[in-house]
Design a protein around this motif. Structure first.
Motif, PDB file in Angstrom:
ATOM      1  N   PHE A 228       0.841  -1.200   0.000  1.00 20.09           N
ATOM      2  CA  PHE A 228       0.000   0.000   0.000  1.00 20.09           C
ATOM      3  C   PHE A 228       0.875   1.249   0.000  1.00 20.09           C
ATOM      4  CE2 PHE A 228      -1.940   3.420   2.527  1.00 20.09           C
ATOM      5  CZ  PHE A 228      -2.923   3.788   1.626  1.00 20.09           C
ATOM      6  N   ASP A 229       0.546   2.186  -0.898  1.00 28.32           N
ATOM      7  CA  ASP A 229       1.283   3.442  -1.020  1.00 28.32           C
ATOM      8  C   ASP A 229       0.296   4.599  -0.863  1.00 28.32           C
ATOM      9  OD1 ASP A 229       2.825   5.630  -1.687  1.00 28.32           O
ATOM     10  OD2 ASP A 229       3.437   4.865  -3.647  1.00 28.32           O
TER      11      ASP A 229
ATOM     12  N   ARG B 273      -0.354   7.166  -3.592  1.00 25.00           N
ATOM     13  CA  ARG B 273      -1.060   6.788  -4.821  1.00 25.00           C
ATOM     14  C   ARG B 273      -2.565   6.702  -4.648  1.00 25.00           C
ATOM     15  NH1 ARG B 273       1.262   1.783  -7.532  1.00 25.00           N
ATOM     16  NH2 ARG B 273      -0.063   2.567  -9.183  1.00 25.00           N
ATOM     17  N   ALA B 274      -3.025   6.359  -3.439  1.00 31.82           N
ATOM     18  CA  ALA B 274      -4.469   6.210  -3.214  1.00 31.82           C
ATOM     19  C   ALA B 274      -4.753   6.322  -1.727  1.00 31.82           C
ATOM     20  CB  ALA B 274      -4.952   4.859  -3.727  1.00 31.82           C
TER      21      ALA B 274
ATOM     22  N   PRO C  42      -6.403   5.012   1.741  1.00 34.76           N
ATOM     23  CA  PRO C  42      -6.508   3.636   2.223  1.00 34.76           C
ATOM     24  C   PRO C  42      -7.854   2.997   1.874  1.00 34.76           C
ATOM     25  CG  PRO C  42      -5.790   5.094   3.992  1.00 34.76           C
ATOM     26  CD  PRO C  42      -6.110   5.944   2.827  1.00 34.76           C
TER      27      PRO C  42
ATOM     28  N   THR D 180      -9.879   3.722  -0.575  1.00 39.31           N
ATOM     29  CA  THR D 180      -9.955   3.485  -2.017  1.00 39.31           C
ATOM     30  C   THR D 180      -9.203   2.207  -2.375  1.00 39.31           C
ATOM     31  OG1 THR D 180     -10.134   5.850  -2.462  1.00 39.31           O
ATOM     32  CG2 THR D 180      -9.434   4.450  -4.295  1.00 39.31           C
ATOM     33  N   TRP D 181      -8.023   2.026  -1.779  1.00 39.25           N
ATOM     34  CA  TRP D 181      -7.220   0.829  -2.012  1.00 39.25           C
ATOM     35  C   TRP D 181      -7.988  -0.418  -1.572  1.00 39.25           C
ATOM     36  CZ3 TRP D 181      -4.367  -2.709   1.157  1.00 39.25           C
ATOM     37  CH2 TRP D 181      -3.391  -3.440   0.489  1.00 39.25           C
TER      38      TRP D 181
ATOM     39  N   THR E  81     -11.056  -1.120  -3.803  1.00 40.11           N
ATOM     40  CA  THR E  81     -10.625  -1.663  -5.090  1.00 40.11           C
ATOM     41  C   THR E  81     -10.365  -3.162  -4.994  1.00 40.11           C
ATOM     42  OG1 THR E  81      -9.667   0.461  -5.731  1.00 40.11           O
ATOM     43  CG2 THR E  81      -8.891  -1.485  -6.922  1.00 40.11           C
TER      44      THR E  81
END
Length: 185
Positions: A68-69, A72-73, A75, A77-78, A81
């Motif tokens: 997880f980054d 980039r997104a 938490p 949203t990650w 997804t």
């Protein structure tokens, strides 16, 4: 009681989960499982299958949390997804999906998910709301959270805090006025 985590707290918990921290993984699960189950249910329309997919989702989260980054997104949203992809994979694997959904009908399917801009706006609103709640007296902020986020009645709150019902109503009314003033800034 489901813990409310800010975006940063959830990101930190995911990072610690990536390092094998079971307590952090539990925080992630408690804070997000209801939302992710809703995502799975919306796609699959069968609670038992959705619960199975939710379990697969959290197995994936446990294995991949280290990737997880936060740059980039968000938490959530990650996590959404991952849940969405797992649910779609399960749907595609089912024979009913292949028989009952022609490809030509895909143009008619409405995606009920929020637009990315709406997600960002909602996350910003939630962050502002929690920030303003944190500025209130601990007791007042706590009863407002309990009343409006958990659905507790004023009467049950008055009993729990051992104050008269009128006092509880006054606390919440004054707290809401301060909350509105903070949010309007």
């Amino acid at each position: 009681m489901t813990p409310m985590l800010t975006r940063d707290q959830l990101a930190d918990a995911l990072g610690m989960t990536g390092q094998g921290d079971r307590a952090a993984f539990r925080q992630v699960y408690l804070a997000t499982s209801a939302k992710l189950l809703g995502v799975c249910l919306r796609i699959l329309a069968d609670r038992q299958i959705a619960e199975d997919v939710l379990q697969e989702t959290y197995l994936t989260v446990w294995k991949k949390a280290g990737t997880f980054d936060a740059s980039r997104a968000s938490p959530i949203t990650w996590l959404v997804t991952i849940a969405r992809n797992r649910a779609i994979d399960r749907l595609r694997a089912s024979a009913n999906f292949r028989r009952s959904t022609p490809v030509d009908d895909a143009n008619e399917v409405v995606d009920g998910a929020l637009l990315p801009s709406e997600t960002v706006e909602r996350d910003d609103d939630a962050r502002r709301l929690h920030g303003c709640l944190d500025q209130l007296d601990d007791k007042v902020g706590g009863v407002i959270r309990t009343a409006f986020m958990e659905g507790a009645t004023y009467d049950s709150l008055a009993t729990r805090e051992n104050v008269p019902l009128g006092t509880m109503k006054s606390w919440i009314r004054r707290g809401l006025l301060r909350l509105r003033a903070c949010l309007e800034q």
